[in-house]
Scaffold this motif. Structure first.
Motif, PDB file in Angstrom:
ATOM      1  N   VAL A 134       0.846  -1.205   0.000  1.00  0.00           N
ATOM      2  CA  VAL A 134       0.000   0.000   0.000  1.00  0.00           C
ATOM      3  C   VAL A 134       0.878   1.251   0.000  1.00  0.00           C
ATOM      4  CG1 VAL A 134      -1.747   1.316   1.256  1.00  0.00           C
ATOM      5  CG2 VAL A 134      -1.893  -1.186   1.162  1.00  0.00           C
ATOM      6  N   ILE A 135       1.913   1.240   0.851  1.00  0.00           N
ATOM      7  CA  ILE A 135       2.850   2.374   0.882  1.00  0.00           C
ATOM      8  C   ILE A 135       3.519   2.529  -0.479  1.00  0.00           C
ATOM      9  CG2 ILE A 135       4.983   3.268   1.915  1.00  0.00           C
ATOM     10  CD1 ILE A 135       4.223   1.799   4.494  1.00  0.00           C
ATOM     11  N   ILE A 138       1.192   4.181  -2.896  1.00  0.00           N
ATOM     12  CA  ILE A 138       1.094   5.630  -2.654  1.00  0.00           C
ATOM     13  C   ILE A 138       2.291   6.356  -3.269  1.00  0.00           C
ATOM     14  CG2 ILE A 138       1.129   7.418  -0.856  1.00  0.00           C
ATOM     15  CD1 ILE A 138      -0.393   5.402   0.942  1.00  0.00           C
ATOM     16  N   THR A 141       2.029   6.477  -7.033  1.00  0.00           N
ATOM     17  CA  THR A 141       1.076   7.512  -7.464  1.00  0.00           C
ATOM     18  C   THR A 141       1.684   8.903  -7.372  1.00  0.00           C
ATOM     19  OG1 THR A 141      -0.767   6.141  -6.678  1.00  0.00           O
ATOM     20  CG2 THR A 141      -1.227   8.466  -7.068  1.00  0.00           C
ATOM     21  N   ILE A 142       2.374   9.162  -6.255  1.00  0.00           N
ATOM     22  CA  ILE A 142       3.030  10.465  -6.082  1.00  0.00           C
ATOM     23  C   ILE A 142       4.042  10.708  -7.198  1.00  0.00           C
ATOM     24  CG2 ILE A 142       4.625  11.779  -4.616  1.00  0.00           C
ATOM     25  CD1 ILE A 142       3.278  10.454  -2.192  1.00  0.00           C
ATOM     26  N   PHE A 292       9.269   5.586   4.238  1.00  0.00           N
ATOM     27  CA  PHE A 292       8.616   6.288   3.136  1.00  0.00           C
ATOM     28  C   PHE A 292       9.624   7.126   2.363  1.00  0.00           C
ATOM     29  CE2 PHE A 292       5.808   9.111   0.886  1.00  0.00           C
ATOM     30  CZ  PHE A 292       4.617   8.401   0.741  1.00  0.00           C
TER      31      PHE A 292
END
Length: 412
Positions: A134-135, A138, A141-142, A292
């Motif tokens: 999931v991370i 994200i 997408t960024i 992250f």
């Protein structure tokens, strides 16, 4: 307040922060946090000097990479491709560097995603291999929707979060300041510490960051007149990055010295008497931010490296750049979903980086002495001597890392 006030002067200086924050966010990953926790738990404050050495080394190499980007407007990959004219030599070097960096970034990506997921897992109990993809999604997408400037702001925010989390924790546990300074400025190698020293340096001096910094500095600044700003950016951000790593060592050395630990999550348990229920929250936020930030930097490093070496792509406005970025992230997402141990993945990447770093450092020195490309901004004799010493030291560390990795594989 007017523009000449001390506060306004500080704000003006802080505006230079940018590419250096990306590098700091890149090297403060879950592997760094875990290694620093182990260093403090096993050896107290005595290995803080290794971080001081690693940070100084990083600043020197990253200044060279940044100067290349600011003066030429291009990256290290482009410079290496243009430096060598003979086809066999050129393509051999390009293949070696491109393959090693891509493989290392993919391994770091998987480990960083899983390590970052540990931050959420500590609070929720959800397995890491469910959270990590999931991370990764994200971040993908960024990267696909974002621009360099937007990502730069995200990196700066993540460094601020890690600074608040880990430095505040260090202050709260009230370490022995005299011992800390002794550990920082009086080098020692306690019995059994050499592996940890190599790991601490290896998690800080990361080869793909040289490609990442040259290209990002070239995007941020377009004129050699901005070199002072670029250098201030390096001193501020990489200095803070080193302080964050040192803070973890110092915190662990204060609260769990003498204990065998397997990861940073054990630091949260040890902090409960001091921070109460906030202990797990602080460490979880720090781990998530570390994972992250590093997981976002790794595919950027691979994209800038491969794009520069091949001449395919430059920057987030280029579709080919985003394809490379996406491939590296996708590998990390799949690998982390399988449930590999993050430490194993990161140790593999560290060993690989340890081997490739001195090679890239040599090429960096060659490029930084090219007067046709850099003119008056080539390396000074002093910088070349220091660079040569760094190559020798990192070569020794790289060989040691390889031996340790092979022995670990045989024993495993």
């Amino acid at each position: 307040m007017g523009e000449g006030t001390p506060w306004q002067q500080v704000k003006n200086k802080l505006r230079v922060i940018g590419p250096g924050a990306i590098i700091a966010a890149s090297f403060i990953g879950p592997g760094t946090i875990s290694t620093a926790t182990e260093a403090g738990a096993s050896f107290g404050y005595s290995l803080v000097w290794a971080i001081v050495f690693a940070v100084i080394t990083t600043m020197i190499l990253q200044e060279m990479a940044s100067r290349l980007g600011v003066v030429t407007g291009g990256g290290l990959g482009e410079a290496i491709r243009e430096q060598f004219q003979k086809p066999f030599l050129k393509y051999s070097i390009m293949s070696l560097i491109g393959f090693s960096i891509a493989l290392g970034c993919a391994a770091y990506m998987a480990g960083d995603l899983t390590g970052g997921a540990l931050g959420i897992s500590l609070l929720t109990g959800i397995p890491q291999n469910y959270i990590a993809p999931v991370i990764g999604g994200i971040i993908l997408t960024i990267g696909l929707l974002g621009t360099y400037k937007k990502l730069e702001k995200i990196f700066i925010t993540l460094v601020v979060i890690m600074s608040i989390t880990f430095i505040t924790t260090m202050i709260v546990v009230q370490p022995d300041v005299t011992e800390v300074f002794a550990g920082a400025f009086v080098p020692s190698i306690p019995a059994g510490s050499i592996v940890v020293i190599v790991a601490l340096i290896g998690t800080t001096v990361v080869p793909y960051n040289l490609f990442l910094h040259a290209s990002s500095a070239g995007e941020r600044w377009k004129d050699p007149a901005n070199l002072k700003q670029a250098r201030l950016d390096i001193i501020l951000t990489i200095g803070v990055g080193g302080l964050i790593t040192a803070a973890v060592i110092i915190t662990a050395g204060t609260v769990i010295r003498g204990y065998d630990v397997t990861g940073a999550e054990e630091l949260a348990l040890a902090l409960e008497p001091t921070l109460g229920e906030w202990a797990a929250v602080f460490i979880s936020i720090g781990l998530l931010a570390a994972g992250f930030s590093s997981a976002m930097a790794a595919p950027m490093g691979a994209a800038y490296t491969i794009g520069g070496l091949t001449g395919w792509a430059r920057g987030f406005s280029d579709k080919k750049f985003k394809i490379i970025f996406s491939v590296i992230i996708s590998i990390g997402i799949v690998t982390s979903a399988v449930g590999f141990e993050p430490l194993e993945l990161i140790l593999f990447a560290q060993a690989l980086n340890g081997l490739i770093l001195p090679i890239i450092a040599v090429f960096l020195l060659v490029v930084l002495n090219n007067k046709n490309k850099l003119g008056e901004y080539v390396n000074s004799l002093k910088l070349n001597i220091i660079g040569g010493l760094i190559v020798l030291i990192t070569s020794g560390l790289g060989i040691y890392s390889l031996i340790e990795a092979v022995m670990g594989f045989i024993e495993g």
